[in-house]
Design an enzyme around this catalytic site. Structure first.
Site, PDB file in Angstrom:
ATOM      1  N   SER A  97       0.981  -1.104   0.348  1.00  0.00           N
ATOM      2  CA  SER A  97      -0.012  -0.098  -0.055  1.00  0.00           C
ATOM      3  C   SER A  97       0.641   1.301  -0.022  1.00  0.00           C
ATOM      4  CB  SER A  97      -0.957  -0.021   1.248  1.00  0.00           C
ATOM      5  OG  SER A  97      -0.283   0.324   2.427  1.00  0.00           O
ATOM      6  N   TYR A 127       4.207  -0.233  10.650  1.00  0.00           N
ATOM      7  CA  TYR A 127       3.294  -0.767   9.400  1.00  0.00           C
ATOM      8  C   TYR A 127       4.025  -0.179   8.274  1.00  0.00           C
ATOM      9  CZ  TYR A 127      -0.502  -1.049   6.339  1.00  0.00           C
ATOM     10  OH  TYR A 127      -1.401  -0.960   5.008  1.00  0.00           O
TER      11      TYR A 127
END
Length: 197
Positions: free
Chosen positions: A160, A186
């Site tokens: 992402s 993340y």
């Protein structure tokens, strides 16, 4: 942008648009984390294109519900469920040992995001890095022979724009020397996934 990297698709493209006109009859695919979101939509598109699809999931009961729905909606009976938890190396090893025959498509989709507190996973590594990256890396290695046997196999790792939040901090992958940052952890896992792809 180089012509080599041009595509008619972008972030607004649907799975159906991408797979339109593609015949995957006789091809076998594995999708991790295929009980919700992108995983289910990808499984649906592959099944509609004629692929034999294995939903590799932590909760086989939830996977069976998704598989039944996909079989009914796509008319493709070749949708299977297998237990796989990419956060557990024992589970990855068992899945790979049980796989037989060629594998044409491996979709590394499962993942976790923004754990509020530092947790440790595979080998004591930070949990998001361990789950999102290390588990899929181990899966790809474990299925290498099946991917090779397929001849021209493809591996897709879902990342992402989260990779923009952090590089891979090789000097402190696991937040042993710096304060834990959920978004940074993340982002680091997503950057590692981009590098894996």
């Amino acid at each position: 942008m180089s012509e080599l990297f041009r595509s008619p698709f972008d972030r607004h493209s649907t799975a159906s648009q991408v797979i339109e006109g593609v015949d995957l009859s006789g091809k076998r695919a594995v999708i991790t984390g295929a009980t919700s979101g992108i995983g289910v939509e990808t499984a649906r598109a592959l099944a509609l294109a004629g692929a034999e699809v294995t939903l590799a999931v932590r909760r086989p009961d939830a996977g069976e519900q998704v598989a039944a729905d996909l079989r009914a909606k796509t008319g493709n009976p070749a949708i299977h469920v297998a237990r796989l938890d990419v956060a557990d190396l024992g589970s990855v090893t068992a899945f790979c040992a049980a796989w037989a025959g060629p594998l044409h498509i491996l979709l590394n989709n499962a993942g976790i995001m923004m754990l509020p507190e530092l947790e440790r996973g595979i080998g004591g590594h930070e949990q998001q890095f361990a789950t999102n990256y290390l588990g899929h890396f181990a899966l790809a290695l474990g299925l290498h022979r099946a991917l090779t046997e397929a001849g021209g196999a493809r591996m897709v790792t879902v990342a992402s724009s989260g990779h923009l939040f952090s590089p891979v901090v090789f000097d402190d992958l696991d937040y042993r020397f710096r304060p834990y940052d959920a978004l940074g952890a993340y982002g680091q896992s997503k950057t590692a996934e981009v590098l894996l792809a």
